[in-house]
Write an enzyme that holds these catalytic residues in place. Structure first.
Site, PDB file in Angstrom:
ATOM      1  CG  HIS B  14      -0.394   0.268   2.529  1.00  0.00           C
ATOM      2  ND1 HIS B  14      -1.130   0.764   3.572  1.00  0.00           N
ATOM      3  CD2 HIS B  14       0.848   0.070   3.001  1.00  0.00           C
ATOM      4  CE1 HIS B  14      -0.351   0.873   4.633  1.00  0.00           C
ATOM      5  NE2 HIS B  14       0.834   0.469   4.324  1.00  0.00           N
ATOM      6  CG  HIS B  39       5.441   0.694   2.551  1.00  0.00           C
ATOM      7  ND1 HIS B  39       4.818   1.903   2.275  1.00  0.00           N
ATOM      8  CD2 HIS B  39       4.881   0.244   3.698  1.00  0.00           C
ATOM      9  CE1 HIS B  39       3.957   2.165   3.234  1.00  0.00           C
ATOM     10  NE2 HIS B  39       3.971   1.182   4.096  1.00  0.00           N
ATOM     11  CG  ASP B  79      -2.504 -13.424   0.332  1.00  0.00           C
ATOM     12  OD1 ASP B  79      -1.605 -12.760   0.885  1.00  0.00           O
ATOM     13  OD2 ASP B  79      -2.378 -14.623   0.042  1.00  0.00           O
ATOM     14  CG  HIS B  80       0.755 -12.610  -2.505  1.00  0.00           C
ATOM     15  ND1 HIS B  80       0.440 -13.252  -1.337  1.00  0.00           N
ATOM     16  CD2 HIS B  80       2.092 -12.812  -2.693  1.00  0.00           C
ATOM     17  CE1 HIS B  80       1.521 -13.833  -0.853  1.00  0.00           C
ATOM     18  NE2 HIS B  80       2.539 -13.572  -1.638  1.00  0.00           N
ATOM     19  CD  GLU B 126       0.774  -0.662   8.889  1.00  0.00           C
ATOM     20  OE1 GLU B 126       0.150  -0.147   7.971  1.00  0.00           O
ATOM     21  OE2 GLU B 126       1.404   0.005   9.738  1.00  0.00           O
TER      22      GLU B 126
END
Lengths: 138, 138, 138, 138, 138, 138
Positions: B14, B39, B79-80, B126
């Site tokens: 993000h 990142h 995801d990914h 996070e």
């Protein structure tokens, strides 16, 4: 001979993608890791140095010196960055964890090694399930 | 009343960036989190459901049902992936961990809640140092 | 030469008990681990493969191939099973963690090894305090 | 040849300080670690023993025997103690993690080694980021 | 209403000892924790703040602001220090984890609270097995 | 009001199986958890007690007293045991994690509660991904 290890953390994004292959071939090899807009990880890196214990300090190497070398040579360049586009020494390198470990080794080996100590290994955890270790040997 | 928790993992990239502000203002607020090429993180999400224990099964909720709802409604979509560009329900949402938790809650609340059980909280880590919890209350 | 590690998890029950010894001798050697109705663990297994980095893929070994071999040869047979009674390749083997590691090695070594890569080690954590590592050497 | 590892925990205080140097020199080398009233850590120690698997017991070494040796020779002397002042075998030794590992090795090597097994390594984590490993080799 | 948590680490020594009691009474209550030369821990502290999500920033509170408050008010005063002798706000306070949590709360509550956010809890882990949480309520 | 938590570990086997249902129905509900010879886990249990801080001791409750109650009432009965067959208070109870938490609460609530402190919650992790919390409320 004693081995000391300092752990470092960084967060980065990447896309595992070989530009010399087609998108289909990339997806076949890398699956969701080749998704076009990238994804990311909290990487954990353990840097190990082997050496003699200095009789004056009791240390193999001052950990703040080790931290300084790794932070300026690696962490500042990769943390909160995109490994495909933002890091000079990753230019043209496919950012698999294997290649990341080898490239990181090249950045710090000469700055760490002296007569009394040697860079021994770099271990990088990409996720809780996957990790890679490199020790500079062929 | 018993609380059950299932942990999920996903890796995503993000950029924390508010498009209605200038680049300077973004950097002032978000620092390196606003770096242009993004990142990423290995996110850890704990989904908690509160309810009565069913006398026949001994369960508040079948964990494979919970896993199915969260996987199809959230994990498969994030995801990914890149949270700024790839996820329908994050469209136009600033991807702070706070907003991610609220948006995730909206995707699964109605699918989980019944007379006997309620979605109780979503906790997202996070990094090892930062986490956010949301429980749907104002 | 790079070392890659993939982590696997499985939950199993066992009884550490040598049938050629009396119950008293078993209790003397194994203590509560020889309780007649067994007990269980969440085992964590790290499988490490050593090899060259392929210049095309950037990988020592495709992790999904490694996952496939270990899942079909080991995890599917032991997860949520009783190691004394339910696992063909553990037949007649005392299920100490040492013997588990050796037997697991035998199941996957030939399927992993090629000219360019070798199974390097299997590490099994039985509890947070106890672990065993085997590398196939005498 | 199989490697078994048992983890131990202890909490201790220390001051990293070389009495043959001035306070200024100590602060230059050790920073906050040389603060006069000391500080402390929850140390995690992994003791690894290498050996053959006994065909009768399935063990390299009975873990309760290993636990007994390490507890009586090390843990009872250092847990909830001050490493500068309270531990006989640390007398006159600068309590860096490197020196702690070497001194711990000396306390247990002879008690563990037999024809069939050898003390292989002692790894001590001082903090989540720093650790030291010693294997008795020069 | 969203809850954000930031984790902090510090290493300190202490002696759990009530000076108004005899040494015997202290040892009876505190055991090895009252050893005269002290011992130490790597403390892990989770600070949680509850509040509304700011529509401009997407944050309950800027984590770097939270980090700044906690670092200057607590971490700089306790890290690598002796909690009995070196910390102004612990003066005359028995350094049990319970009292540490209450005193830490007093140092930061007013600096964190605004109309839109409130300090919600402080959780301190003294060891992997022991922790304390305080939320300012009686 | 302060909350203290002590962590306990135990290893046990179980079979999740409702004897009033057919084998097919059991497999449909519980899947591999109903395998006939059982499986097992390393359970992690966090017991939390809420109370006032005693001005003499600085404690909500002496942790060695808490450890004594939980060890004698629960851990000694379940560690390295089979939860279906070996534990008196689990007799006739389907050993889902939900039911385990409720039964454990019943064993210790009265022994812990006084005018100044109350058992607040029991949290049990069955695997790294699954956990259950019970606080005695309906």
């Amino acid at each position: 001979m004693v081995y000391i290890t300092r752990r470092f953390n960084f967060s980065a994004s990447h896309r595992v993608y070989n530009p010399s292959l087609s998108d289909e071939e990339n997806f076949k090899i890398y699956g969701k890791c080749s998704n076009p807009n990238g994804h990311g990880h909290n990487y954990i890196m353990d840097v190990t140095v082997a050496g003699e214990v200095d009789s004056k300090t009791g240390f193999v190497m001052d950990l703040s010196e080790l931290k300084g070398i790794v932070t300026s040579s690696i962490i500042k360049k990769v943390d909160h960055r995109n490994l495909n586009t933002d890091v000079d020494f990753m230019n043209g390198v496919l950012p698999s964890t294997e290649n990341i470990a080898i490239k990181f080794w090249e950045q710090i080996e000469k700055k760490i090694n002296t007569d009394k100590r040697k860079l021994h290994s770099i271990k990088i955890q990409e996720t809780v399930n996957n990790s890679v270790e490199y020790n500079g040997k062929k």
